[in-house]
Enzyme design. Structure first.
Site, PDB file in Angstrom:
ATOM      1  N   GLU A  52       6.832 -11.149  -1.748  1.00 18.46           N
ATOM      2  CA  GLU A  52       6.598 -10.534  -0.439  1.00 18.46           C
ATOM      3  C   GLU A  52       5.881 -11.527   0.477  1.00 18.46           C
ATOM      4  OE1 GLU A  52       4.739  -6.364   1.344  1.00 18.46           O
ATOM      5  OE2 GLU A  52       3.955  -7.152  -0.531  1.00 18.46           O
ATOM      6  N   LYS A 133      10.831  -2.536   4.413  1.00 19.90           N
ATOM      7  CA  LYS A 133       9.873  -1.782   3.588  1.00 19.90           C
ATOM      8  C   LYS A 133       9.773  -0.344   4.093  1.00 19.90           C
ATOM      9  CE  LYS A 133       5.210  -2.544   1.684  1.00 19.90           C
ATOM     10  NZ  LYS A 133       4.074  -3.499   1.731  1.00 19.90           N
ATOM     11  N   CYS A 175       7.089  -3.958  -2.633  1.00 16.72           N
ATOM     12  CA  CYS A 175       5.682  -3.693  -2.935  1.00 16.72           C
ATOM     13  C   CYS A 175       5.346  -2.205  -3.043  1.00 16.72           C
ATOM     14  CB  CYS A 175       4.787  -4.398  -1.913  1.00 16.72           C
ATOM     15  SG  CYS A 175       3.071  -4.603  -2.482  1.00 16.72           S
TER      16      CYS A 175
END
Length: 308
Positions: A52, A133, A175
């Site tokens: 990331e 995301k 994440c």
């Protein structure tokens, strides 16, 4: 049903996670990423994963200044040097490349919208898909850490499945997305053989849950999970946990880095998925008469497409 006992992985494939050390110089970060991608490919990796925010420091203060415009696609080199660098890396390595994530700016600059976006390229250097995301990292653990991505970032709105023709499908998320099992469940039901999470857990949440989240997603869905972190930099404002890892369908951690820069890799084998699913046949034991199959509801996908 995609989660039958048969394996969704057509043939064995070596996957590598590059636990990359990145600094403030974007050009240097991209050059260093190239070196490591080629190193992973030389070691036999056919699917390579970066962490990331691999092209910049991680943090809300950095997102706007490092953001690049990706749409309309393909962007120019001036709009997105990282896009073109990743495309070149994939082609030079002759490998599938999950390009970690980069800060993305909305093309309408007046909107002041930014996203945390992963770009996935094929061995020919062509963009296969992108993932914004979905779940933003807004947490407050008293006395430990407070972080609010939503102060700067906007969320994505799609489940991202990517077809790798020789091997099968993978799912890519970023994440904090790993903490939401619905994304993983849908990906498994749609026939993915691996869940891939570029991520940057910190030194508070990392020791608590990083490994557990990878094992949980693997156990629930009986497929491989790869989690790729930046290396830890204690001089930075955000201290990544590191510990990039690959977990098998029985939730065994096959390989795990420490906190420093490293490459960890493993050959994924469809026989292991099939063995796991035959031994513990979850797919035939689900009670959709009691609870609904969430993969059959109204789900937005980015499957083999780029958001437009």
């Amino acid at each position: 049903m995609a989660t039958s006992t048969s394996s969704p992985l057509k043939k064995p494939v070596t996957l590598a996670c590059i636990q990359l050390a990145s600094g403030a110089d974007k050009t240097a970060n991209l050059s260093h990423a190239r070196d490591k991608v080629l190193e992973a490919a030389k070691g036999g990796a056919q699917i390579i994963v970066l962490p990331e925010c691999f092209n910049s420091p991680y943090g809300c203060d950095y997102f706007p200044s490092y953001a690049e415009t990706l749409l309309p696609s393909p962007p120019s080199k001036d709009q997105s040097p990282s896009y073109h660098a990743l495309s070149s890396m994939a082609a030079e390595a002759n490998a599938y490349l999950v390009g970690g994530s980069i800060p993305e700016a909305d093309p309408d600059l007046a909107s002041k919208k930014y996203y945390n976006t992963s770009l996935i390229f094929g061995p020919d250097g062509k963009l296969l898909a992108s993932h914004r995301k979905v779940h933003l990292f807004d947490i407050d653990i008293p006395g430990k850490i407070t972080f609010r991505e939503s102060d700067v970032l906007s969320p994505g709105n799609k489940v991202t499945l990517v077809d790798l023709p020789e091997y099968g499908k993978i799912a890519v998320a970023i994440c904090y997305d790993v903490r939401f099992p619905e994304l993983a469940t849908i990906a498994a039901r749609k026939g993915c053989f691996a869940l891939i999470y570029p991520g940057a857990f910190n030194t508070t949440t990392g020791p608590l849950h990083w490994r557990l989240q990878g094992q949980a997603r693997a156990m629930d869905n009986q497929l491989y999970v790869a989690m790729c972190s930046p290396a830890r930099d204690t001089t930075a404002t955000y201290h990544a946990w590191g510990h990039s890892l690959i977990t098998d369908p029985m939730a065994t951690v096959l390989v795990e880095a420490e906190e420093k820069e490293a490459i960890v890799s493993w050959k994924l084998d469809g026989a292991r998925i099939e063995e796991t699913r035959k031994g513990i046949p979850l797919s035939g034991q689900r009670r959709f008469d009691v609870y609904p199959d969430i993969s059959e509801g109204k789900v937005r996908f980015d499957e083999d497409n780029v958001p437009s």
